[in-house]
Design a protein around this motif. Structure first.
Motif, PDB file in Angstrom:
ATOM      1  N   MET A  81       0.844  -1.167   0.000  1.00  0.00           N
ATOM      2  CA  MET A  81       0.000   0.000   0.000  1.00  0.00           C
ATOM      3  C   MET A  81       0.896   1.239   0.000  1.00  0.00           C
ATOM      4  SD  MET A  81      -2.634   1.493   2.932  1.00  0.00           S
ATOM      5  CE  MET A  81      -2.977  -0.095   3.552  1.00  0.00           C
ATOM      6  N   VAL A  82       0.578   2.161  -0.868  1.00  0.00           N
ATOM      7  CA  VAL A  82       1.275   3.441  -0.927  1.00  0.00           C
ATOM      8  C   VAL A  82       0.349   4.490  -0.339  1.00  0.00           C
ATOM      9  CG1 VAL A  82       2.297   5.168  -2.453  1.00  0.00           C
ATOM     10  CG2 VAL A  82       2.536   2.738  -2.988  1.00  0.00           C
ATOM     11  N   VAL A  83       0.892   5.320   0.550  1.00  0.00           N
ATOM     12  CA  VAL A  83       0.080   6.363   1.162  1.00  0.00           C
ATOM     13  C   VAL A  83       0.688   7.724   0.894  1.00  0.00           C
ATOM     14  CG1 VAL A  83      -0.765   4.851   3.005  1.00  0.00           C
ATOM     15  CG2 VAL A  83       1.238   6.279   3.399  1.00  0.00           C
ATOM     16  N   ASP A  84      -0.159   8.722   0.896  1.00  0.00           N
ATOM     17  CA  ASP A  84       0.260  10.120   0.840  1.00  0.00           C
ATOM     18  C   ASP A  84      -0.091  10.736   2.182  1.00  0.00           C
ATOM     19  OD1 ASP A  84       1.129  10.262  -1.911  1.00  0.00           O
ATOM     20  OD2 ASP A  84      -0.981  10.107  -2.467  1.00  0.00           O
ATOM     21  N   VAL A  85       0.858  11.429   2.800  1.00  0.00           N
ATOM     22  CA  VAL A  85       0.599  12.129   4.050  1.00  0.00           C
ATOM     23  C   VAL A  85       0.383  13.592   3.702  1.00  0.00           C
ATOM     24  CG1 VAL A  85       1.503  12.763   6.316  1.00  0.00           C
ATOM     25  CG2 VAL A  85       1.963  10.479   5.367  1.00  0.00           C
ATOM     26  N   VAL A  86      -0.809  14.076   4.049  1.00  0.00           N
ATOM     27  CA  VAL A  86      -1.211  15.437   3.690  1.00  0.00           C
ATOM     28  C   VAL A  86      -1.941  16.071   4.864  1.00  0.00           C
ATOM     29  CG1 VAL A  86      -1.398  14.924   1.221  1.00  0.00           C
ATOM     30  CG2 VAL A  86      -3.397  14.659   2.688  1.00  0.00           C
ATOM     31  N   GLN A  87      -2.037  17.387   4.828  1.00  0.00           N
ATOM     32  CA  GLN A  87      -2.794  18.089   5.857  1.00  0.00           C
ATOM     33  C   GLN A  87      -4.275  17.745   5.697  1.00  0.00           C
ATOM     34  OE1 GLN A  87      -1.749  22.170   6.284  1.00  0.00           O
ATOM     35  NE2 GLN A  87      -2.305  22.066   8.425  1.00  0.00           N
ATOM     36  N   ALA A  88      -4.921  17.510   6.816  1.00  0.00           N
ATOM     37  CA  ALA A  88      -6.342  17.154   6.793  1.00  0.00           C
ATOM     38  C   ALA A  88      -7.188  18.349   6.367  1.00  0.00           C
ATOM     39  CB  ALA A  88      -6.774  16.671   8.168  1.00  0.00           C
ATOM     40  N   VAL A  89      -8.316  18.046   5.770  1.00  0.00           N
ATOM     41  CA  VAL A  89      -9.310  19.060   5.415  1.00  0.00           C
ATOM     42  C   VAL A  89     -10.581  18.771   6.215  1.00  0.00           C
ATOM     43  CG1 VAL A  89      -8.362  19.483   3.115  1.00  0.00           C
ATOM     44  CG2 VAL A  89     -10.117  17.723   3.427  1.00  0.00           C
ATOM     45  N   GLU A  90     -11.458  19.761   6.285  1.00  0.00           N
ATOM     46  CA  GLU A  90     -12.650  19.672   7.129  1.00  0.00           C
ATOM     47  C   GLU A  90     -13.449  18.398   6.902  1.00  0.00           C
ATOM     48  OE1 GLU A  90     -16.675  22.226   8.081  1.00  0.00           O
ATOM     49  OE2 GLU A  90     -14.987  23.221   7.134  1.00  0.00           O
ATOM     50  N   SER A  91     -13.579  17.987   5.661  1.00  0.00           N
ATOM     51  CA  SER A  91     -14.386  16.794   5.358  1.00  0.00           C
ATOM     52  C   SER A  91     -13.757  15.505   5.886  1.00  0.00           C
ATOM     53  CB  SER A  91     -14.634  16.694   3.855  1.00  0.00           C
ATOM     54  OG  SER A  91     -13.407  16.571   3.157  1.00  0.00           O
ATOM     55  N   ASP A  92     -12.505  15.558   6.330  1.00  0.00           N
ATOM     56  CA  ASP A  92     -11.837  14.379   6.892  1.00  0.00           C
ATOM     57  C   ASP A  92     -12.259  14.116   8.337  1.00  0.00           C
ATOM     58  OD1 ASP A  92     -10.333  13.936   4.567  1.00  0.00           O
ATOM     59  OD2 ASP A  92      -8.679  15.182   5.269  1.00  0.00           O
ATOM     60  N   GLY A  93     -12.923  15.075   8.977  1.00  0.00           N
ATOM     61  CA  GLY A  93     -13.259  14.966  10.392  1.00  0.00           C
ATOM     62  C   GLY A  93     -13.946  13.668  10.799  1.00  0.00           C
ATOM     63  N   PRO A  94     -15.039  13.283  10.159  1.00  0.00           N
ATOM     64  CA  PRO A  94     -15.723  12.050  10.569  1.00  0.00           C
ATOM     65  C   PRO A  94     -14.837  10.805  10.436  1.00  0.00           C
ATOM     66  CG  PRO A  94     -17.192  13.412   9.275  1.00  0.00           C
ATOM     67  CD  PRO A  94     -15.817  14.045   9.177  1.00  0.00           C
ATOM     68  N   GLU A  95     -14.021  10.754   9.394  1.00  0.00           N
ATOM     69  CA  GLU A  95     -13.154   9.589   9.200  1.00  0.00           C
ATOM     70  C   GLU A  95     -12.029   9.560  10.236  1.00  0.00           C
ATOM     71  OE1 GLU A  95     -11.348   7.207   5.335  1.00  0.00           O
ATOM     72  OE2 GLU A  95     -12.179   9.215   5.071  1.00  0.00           O
ATOM     73  N   ILE A  96     -11.500  10.721  10.575  1.00  0.00           N
ATOM     74  CA  ILE A  96     -10.493  10.801  11.635  1.00  0.00           C
ATOM     75  C   ILE A  96     -11.106  10.352  12.957  1.00  0.00           C
ATOM     76  CG2 ILE A  96      -9.114  12.387  13.042  1.00  0.00           C
ATOM     77  CD1 ILE A  96      -8.653  14.024  10.440  1.00  0.00           C
ATOM     78  N   LEU A  97     -12.305  10.810  13.239  1.00  0.00           N
ATOM     79  CA  LEU A  97     -12.973  10.432  14.477  1.00  0.00           C
ATOM     80  C   LEU A  97     -13.272   8.931  14.513  1.00  0.00           C
ATOM     81  CD1 LEU A  97     -13.958  11.574  17.150  1.00  0.00           C
ATOM     82  CD2 LEU A  97     -16.197  11.916  16.085  1.00  0.00           C
ATOM     83  N   ALA A  98     -13.622   8.352  13.380  1.00  0.00           N
ATOM     84  CA  ALA A  98     -13.863   6.903  13.329  1.00  0.00           C
ATOM     85  C   ALA A  98     -12.585   6.133  13.665  1.00  0.00           C
ATOM     86  CB  ALA A  98     -14.385   6.501  11.950  1.00  0.00           C
ATOM     87  N   LEU A  99     -11.429   6.609  13.182  1.00  0.00           N
ATOM     88  CA  LEU A  99     -10.160   5.978  13.546  1.00  0.00           C
ATOM     89  C   LEU A  99      -9.921   6.090  15.048  1.00  0.00           C
ATOM     90  CD1 LEU A  99      -7.761   7.152  10.695  1.00  0.00           C
ATOM     91  CD2 LEU A  99      -8.572   4.828  11.109  1.00  0.00           C
TER      92      LEU A  99
END
Length: 83
Positions: free
Chosen positions: A1-19
């Motif tokens: 798996m290749v990942v990109d590390v980037v600054q989060a955006v507002e729409s990422d909130g629910p997915e971050i909270l799920a983690l």
């Protein structure tokens, strides 16, 4: 798996909270008391994102978030003498 590390955006909130919730549950199942379950709201995560505190690792193929990091320079609750 290749990942990109980037600054989060507002729409990422629910997915971050799920983690976060998954991590809370994993710890609780093992009797590890690090965080109180569900102590952080999606609104709080959104505020932290808007301050530029969150970065996410996004799976390049599926574009889903597979990790998150909150970077802060001070936290008076955890490090009261750091200011």
């Amino acid at each position: 798996m290749v990942v990109d590390v980037v600054q989060a955006v507002e729409s990422d909130g629910p997915e971050i909270l799920a983690l976060r919730h998954a991590a809370e549950d994993w710890l609780a199942e093992r009797g590890i008391i690090q965080w109180r379950p569900r102590e952080v709201s999606v609104e709080q995560v959104g505020e932290q994102i808007s301050r530029g505190e969150f970065f996410v690792a996004r799976d390049r193929a599926q574009l889903r978030i597979v990790g998150a990091l909150r970077l802060i320079w001070s936290d008076p609750v955890v490090w009261p003498d750091s200011n």
